[in-house]
Design a protein around this motif. Structure first.
Motif, short mmCIF file in Angstrom:
data_model
loop_
_atom_site.label_atom_id
_atom_site.label_comp_id
_atom_site.label_asym_id
_atom_site.label_seq_id
_atom_site.Cartn_x
_atom_site.Cartn_y
_atom_site.Cartn_z
N GLU A 33 10.10 24.67 10.16
CA GLU A 33 8.98 23.75 10.34
C GLU A 33 9.27 22.37 9.75
OE1 GLU A 33 5.44 22.30 11.62
OE2 GLU A 33 6.21 24.29 12.08
N GLY A 34 9.77 22.33 8.51
CA GLY A 34 9.89 21.06 7.82
C GLY A 34 11.29 20.54 7.63
N GLY A 35 12.28 21.30 8.06
CA GLY A 35 13.66 20.88 7.88
C GLY A 35 14.05 20.90 6.42
N TYR A 36 15.15 20.21 6.12
CA TYR A 36 15.66 20.20 4.76
C TYR A 36 14.70 19.52 3.79
CZ TYR A 36 18.94 20.03 0.91
OH TYR A 36 19.52 20.21 -0.31
N ALA A 37 13.78 18.73 4.31
CA ALA A 37 12.81 18.05 3.45
C ALA A 37 11.80 19.02 2.83
CB ALA A 37 12.06 16.98 4.24
N ALA A 38 11.66 20.22 3.38
CA ALA A 38 10.75 21.22 2.82
C ALA A 38 11.21 21.57 1.40
CB ALA A 38 10.72 22.46 3.69
N ARG A 108 14.84 26.39 15.78
CA ARG A 108 14.53 25.17 15.04
C ARG A 108 15.35 25.06 13.76
NH1 ARG A 108 8.17 24.97 15.06
NH2 ARG A 108 8.67 23.70 13.27
N LEU A 109 15.58 26.19 13.09
CA LEU A 109 16.43 26.16 11.89
C LEU A 109 17.85 25.77 12.26
CD1 LEU A 109 16.93 26.56 8.90
CD2 LEU A 109 17.19 29.01 9.34
N LEU A 110 18.35 26.29 13.38
CA LEU A 110 19.68 25.90 13.83
C LEU A 110 19.75 24.40 14.07
CD1 LEU A 110 20.54 28.81 16.28
CD2 LEU A 110 21.61 28.36 14.05
N MET A 111 18.73 23.84 14.69
CA MET A 111 18.71 22.40 14.95
C MET A 111 18.69 21.61 13.63
SD MET A 111 18.98 22.23 18.16
CE MET A 111 18.80 20.48 18.31
N HIS A 112 17.88 22.05 12.67
CA HIS A 112 17.83 21.36 11.38
C HIS A 112 19.18 21.45 10.67
CE1 HIS A 112 13.70 20.07 11.28
NE2 HIS A 112 13.27 21.29 11.55
N GLY A 113 19.88 22.54 10.87
CA GLY A 113 21.20 22.67 10.28
C GLY A 113 22.19 21.67 10.84
N PHE A 114 22.09 21.40 12.13
CA PHE A 114 22.97 20.39 12.71
C PHE A 114 22.65 19.02 12.15
CE2 PHE A 114 23.30 23.59 16.22
CZ PHE A 114 24.62 23.93 15.95
N ILE A 115 21.37 18.76 11.91
CA ILE A 115 20.95 17.48 11.32
C ILE A 115 21.43 17.40 9.87
CG2 ILE A 115 18.96 16.11 10.59
CD1 ILE A 115 17.49 17.37 13.07
N ALA A 116 21.30 18.50 9.14
CA ALA A 116 21.70 18.53 7.73
C ALA A 116 23.21 18.71 7.58
CB ALA A 116 20.97 19.66 7.00
N GLY A 117 23.92 18.72 8.69
CA GLY A 117 25.36 18.95 8.69
C GLY A 117 26.17 17.93 7.91
N ALA A 118 25.54 16.85 7.47
CA ALA A 118 26.26 15.89 6.63
C ALA A 118 26.62 16.53 5.30
CB ALA A 118 25.41 14.65 6.41
N GLY A 155 23.84 25.92 25.81
CA GLY A 155 23.06 26.51 24.72
C GLY A 155 22.41 25.44 23.85
N MET A 156 23.16 24.40 23.54
CA MET A 156 22.61 23.31 22.73
C MET A 156 21.49 22.58 23.46
SD MET A 156 23.86 23.35 19.77
CE MET A 156 23.18 21.79 19.24
N LEU A 157 21.67 22.35 24.76
CA LEU A 157 20.63 21.68 25.54
C LEU A 157 19.37 22.54 25.57
CD1 LEU A 157 19.58 19.42 27.32
CD2 LEU A 157 20.74 20.51 29.27
N ILE A 158 19.53 23.83 25.77
CA ILE A 158 18.36 24.72 25.77
C ILE A 158 17.66 24.65 24.42
CG2 ILE A 158 17.65 27.15 25.84
CD1 ILE A 158 19.88 27.53 28.00
N ASN A 159 18.42 24.70 23.33
CA ASN A 159 17.83 24.58 21.99
C ASN A 159 16.99 23.32 21.87
OD1 ASN A 159 19.21 26.84 21.06
ND2 ASN A 159 19.83 25.83 19.18
#
Length: 191
Positions: A33-38, A108-118, A155-159
């Protein structure tokens, strides 16, 4: 001495492993829900435990996020790995992956992980998951590099489409309507 009835109705104490899984399940929901900011406090409340207990088990928010993300990534790879090699392996891998997407928190967690991938550790898990999906597709389906690349890209596009609820906003944007139609048309009806 307590009676058998008292023993049956008394709440059972969770083992450390069960409590850890309870916290990871809550972290999955909260970070989805909130990404790494949670915060770890939000995870603790969702799990029904104290924030210091979460920190004692995981050490930091980063380690908690990483554990939840690793668990989600492992679930994806286990699903793909479960498909034996064969003529229909590519389709079966795709069907298995799509089946995972019923769990909105997972995608959604997988997507947040790609964002937090830094973050190096999170990035390592993300890169491994994508690379392993590519490798497994090639290995199990006998497809080409291009086939495997398209499998991972699809798969990524579907996500992304499901994460932004694109299928629930028909008529809002004609380009998006077309993309949703050609990408999600073969999936089971989405609510």
């Amino acid at each position: 001495m307590p009676s058998t009835t008292d023993q049956l109705s008394a709440p059972q104490r969770m083992t450390g492993a069960e409590r850890r899984e309870q916290i990871l399940a809550a972290a999955r929901r909260v970070f989805a829900e909130g990404g790494y900011a949670a915060s770890t406090d939000e995870v603790a409340r969702a799990a029904g435990v104290s924030q210091p207990y979460v920190v004692r088990l995981f050490g930091s928010k980063r380690e908690l996020f990483l554990a939840a993300y690793q668990q989600a990534s492992d679930q994806v790879l286990a699903t793909l790995s479960a498909v034996p090699a064969g003529d229909d392996a590519g389709k079966r891998m795709g069907d298995g992956y799509v089946g995972l997407l019923d769990d909105r928190d997972l995608l959604r967690l997988l997507m947040h992980g790609f964002i937090a991938g830094a973050d190096d550790a999170v990035g390592r898990v993300a890169r491994h998951t994508l690379g392993e999906a590519f490798r497994l597709f090639r290995e199990r389906s006998g497809g080409t590099d291009d086939d495997a690349r398209l499998f991972v890209a699809q798969g990524m596009l579907i996500n992304v489409l499901l994460a932004v609820d694109a299928h629930r906003h028909a008529g809002e944007d004609t380009g998006m309507d077309g993309l949703v139609a050609c990408t999600l048309e073969h999936l089971t009806p989405l609510s």
